[in-house]
Design an enzyme around this catalytic site. Structure first.
Site, PDB file in Angstrom:
ATOM      1  N   ASP A 170      64.154  27.535  48.204  1.00 38.81           N
ATOM      2  CA  ASP A 170      63.044  28.309  47.626  1.00 38.81           C
ATOM      3  C   ASP A 170      64.031  28.244  46.295  1.00 38.81           C
ATOM      4  O   ASP A 170      65.021  29.267  46.148  1.00 38.81           O
ATOM      5  CB  ASP A 170      62.503  29.577  48.232  1.00 38.81           C
ATOM      6  CG  ASP A 170      61.560  30.650  47.426  1.00 38.81           C
ATOM      7  OD1 ASP A 170      60.803  30.168  47.818  1.00 38.81           O
ATOM      8  OD2 ASP A 170      62.010  30.969  46.799  1.00 38.81           O
ATOM      9  N   LEU A 171      63.724  28.816  44.923  1.00 43.45           N
ATOM     10  CA  LEU A 171      64.077  28.920  44.057  1.00 43.45           C
ATOM     11  C   LEU A 171      64.033  30.198  43.530  1.00 43.45           C
ATOM     12  O   LEU A 171      63.363  30.798  43.635  1.00 43.45           O
ATOM     13  CB  LEU A 171      63.231  28.070  42.537  1.00 43.45           C
ATOM     14  CG  LEU A 171      63.202  26.749  42.850  1.00 43.45           C
ATOM     15  CD1 LEU A 171      62.596  26.204  41.615  1.00 43.45           C
ATOM     16  CD2 LEU A 171      64.298  25.511  42.999  1.00 43.45           C
ATOM     17  N   ASP A 200      57.663  26.906  44.625  1.00 41.12           N
ATOM     18  CA  ASP A 200      58.853  26.307  44.096  1.00 41.12           C
ATOM     19  C   ASP A 200      60.232  25.872  45.418  1.00 41.12           C
ATOM     20  O   ASP A 200      61.049  26.143  45.638  1.00 41.12           O
ATOM     21  CB  ASP A 200      59.523  27.316  43.194  1.00 41.12           C
ATOM     22  CG  ASP A 200      58.754  28.847  43.801  1.00 41.12           C
ATOM     23  OD1 ASP A 200      58.109  28.452  44.797  1.00 41.12           O
ATOM     24  OD2 ASP A 200      59.753  29.910  43.793  1.00 41.12           O
TER      25      ASP A 200
END
Length: 619
Positions: A493-494, A536
């Site tokens: 996960d960004l 994301d």
């Protein structure tokens, strides 16, 4: 335990019922086989079993009084799912059958061995099986005997299938004329386009089922009418003008688009091709009309579905009546919408119609007499598609039923195209020849490939999507279990992606996601897989000997480093930086985990990584 069902169950049942074998009297041909099976394999029970919707029915039986049993109790329900055979040495030790009523009660089955019985298209309708109330192990030579006996039953079934598909033959003394009559009848009745014979006054003499379907009349309703009766008045004048020119020998044939008025008063656009048949004195005998439904193309400009004509052709010199049938057949073949090719017994071209010239670029004068592989097969029989063609041609030349397959072919200019091929072999006066119809399906294949790609891939990044993960992960887990390897799932996960979207807009966010996806793809091996789930969130699947936790942690650190590099944004003056938090889920060697649980575990570890300060790996 519920019984399995074949993928093509409806097609299989339709084929079984079409044979007309169910609930029929005993047949000596099958009874000989079951007697031999019991004697040669030293078993008390031998059966030829046919499996329908709800039961298995015994066409032939030795050592058993009942004529049928419920399908859910039938061992043969499993046999028809097998490619080769099913052997159960002791049913009490087999989870599929240990609680089966036929095992627990009379006839107390312990040993079972069965071989599927198939039609020419590979559909299994039942089995030849042997049964004993004592456990038993088949030797390889005994299993070979069972296969040999099953092949006898299979040949009987396929012979019956062929007989049902073949018209009665006329007497040997008139065999040539009968063969040609059969060929014309096949051309006429099996054609996917409408075909009619019309007398000089315009009255229908003979029509096929396809034409009746186009105009909505039955044959009995259509024969008392003329073509003028069902032609739209606005289109009749042009049709009659061209017909008169054909009668006056000013044109050899004519083609036009016009409208018929169906029985329900709806109009249908058709493409009409008309030629004429003269008698021996040169007088007009009748017209030959080929009618193609182009209603969808005219009204909606949609591609007209391919129309296939399944024909039989036997090239033979015959009498005046034979030449008459030859001319009728030639008229239909030359107007066929598919490429038509006929081959002699050696595989050399003996027939090549106009559509074959258009599709493959070879003129008939160039193709006739040439081996087929020199014209159509990329690289010849030793090329990349040679084995597939060789198998298809050998099967087709040995069979008297239509064989269909999708193959790759080439044109004269060496460009390749995908074709649907239908092939049938004829035996005339002990001489074998084959006819083929080929249809260009390149566009359809490209559409299917594009559709499959879009289903499995994320439109923005080109990575595999969530659906692909659902399909691929269970297969990867099974490979890992089978090969004794661990498997790791990295959930990424960004960090800071929302800030980029808020500051620079969604276009910049899309560019950033595409860049991150490319970096993830470049940071893993070709044997690993990368997915974008949504927003994301990304997933990386590590397989093989390097799917260990240590390797996953190292790979995760490289991914964080690659993702954290500055990303140039559109316009050239702006940049953005994001990080990544990674959760790792491990399936150890020999451990069985549910795919959904593995994903949830990696997701949970990712959230734990974020809670520890982001840019972190947790497992």
């Amino acid at each position: 335990m519920p019984i399995p069902y074949p993928v093509e169950e409806k097609k299989r049942l339709a084929f079984l019922h079409s044979l007309g074998l169910l609930d029929t009297a005993p047949d000596p041909a099958f009874d000989r086989v079951t007697r031999l099976a019991s004697k040669l394999l030293d078993v008390p029970v031998s059966l030829v079993s046919l499996v329908d919707e709800n039961r298995q029915w015994f066409k032939s039986k030795v050592g058993l009084e009942v004529s049928q049993t419920p399908r859910e109790d039938a061992f043969c329900s499993y046999t028809i799912m097998e490619e080769d055979s099913l052997v159960v040495s002791d049913a009490t030790n087999d989870a599929r059958f240990a609680r089966n009523p036929l095992v627990l009660h009379d006839p107390n089955i312990r040993f079972y061995a069965g071989v599927p019985i198939r039609g020419t298209q590979g559909l299994a309708i039942g089995s030849l099986c042997v049964i004993d109330s004592k456990p038993k192990t088949l030797k390889p030579e005994e299993l070979a005997v069972l296969h040999d006996l099953a092949s006898i039953v299979t040949k009987e079934i396929q012979l019956l299938e062929g007989l049902l598909d073949t018209h009665d033959r006329l007497a040997r003394t008139d065999a040539q004329l009968a063969d040609n009559e059969q060929r014309f009848r096949s051309v006429f009745e099996l054609a996917k386009v409408g075909i009619a014979l019309i007398n000089p006054q315009g009255r229908w003499l003979r029509v096929n089922d396809a034409l009746c379907g186009i105009v909505g009349y039955t044959e009995a309703e259509l024969l008392p009418l003329t073509f003028q009766d069902i032609t739209r008045p606005d289109d009749l004048h042009t049709d009659l003008q061209l017909l008169q020119q054909l009668v006056d020998d000013k044109i050899p044939q004519y083609q036009l688009e016009k409208r018929y008025i169906r029985k329900d008063q709806q109009q249908v656009w058709i493409n009409l091709t008309v030629s004429k048949k003269l008698d021996q004195q040169g007088q007009l005998e009748y017209f030959i009309a080929v009618v193609q439904d182009i209603d969808a193309e005219k009204k909606a400009q949609l591609e007209l579905a391919a129309m296939h004509q399944q024909l039989e052709q036997k090239v033979v010199e015959r009498t005046r009546e034979l030449r008459k049938r030859e001319s009728e057949l030639t008229a239909v073949l030359e107007n066929a919408s598919d490429a038509f090719i006929s081959l002699d017994g050696a595989g050399c071209v003996t027939g090549w119609n106009r559509e074959a010239e258009v599709v493959f670029g070879w003129l008939a004068t160039e193709a006739l007499g040439k081996p087929l592989e020199h014209l159509l097969i990329p690289g010849g029989l030793d090329g990349p598609y040679g084995q597939q063609w060789r198998t298809y041609l050998l099967d087709g030349m040995r069979s008297v039923v239509v064989r269909r397959s999708d193959l790759m072919a080439r044109r004269k200019d060496c460009t390749e195209l995908a074709v649907e091929v239908r092939m049938r072999t004829l035996l005339i006066n002990d001489m074998r020849s084959s006819i083929m119809f080929l249809h260009d399906i390149s566009e359809r294949k490209q559409t299917e490939a594009m559709r499959d790609y879009e289903i499995q891939h994320d439109a923005l990044t080109g990575l595999l999507n969530r659906r692909a993960l659902t399909d691929i992960l269970p297969l990867a887990q099974e490979r890992a279990r089978r090969n004794g390897n661990p498997l790791c799932l990295l959930f990424i996960d960004l960090d800071g992606f929302k800030k980029v979207n808020d500051m620079h807009g969604h276009e910049a966010g899309d560019v950033l996601l595409q860049t991150v996806a490319a970096r993830i793809r470049d940071s893993i091996r070709l044997t690993d897989s990368a997915f974008r789930l949504a927003g994301d969130e990304f997933v990386v699947l590590l397989e093989g000997p390097n799917g260990s936790l240590e390797h996953a942690r190292t790979r995760g650190e490289k991914l964080i480093a690659a993702i954290s590099e500055t990303v140039p944004l559109p316009g050239g003056l702006r940049t953005a930086n994001v990080g990544a938090s990674i959760g790792i889920a491990l399936q150890e060697a020999g451990v069985d985990k549910d795919p959904a649980d593995l994903i949830k575990e990696a997701d949970a570890q990712m959230y734990r990584a974020k809670s520890l300060g982001k840019g972190t790996i947790c497992y």
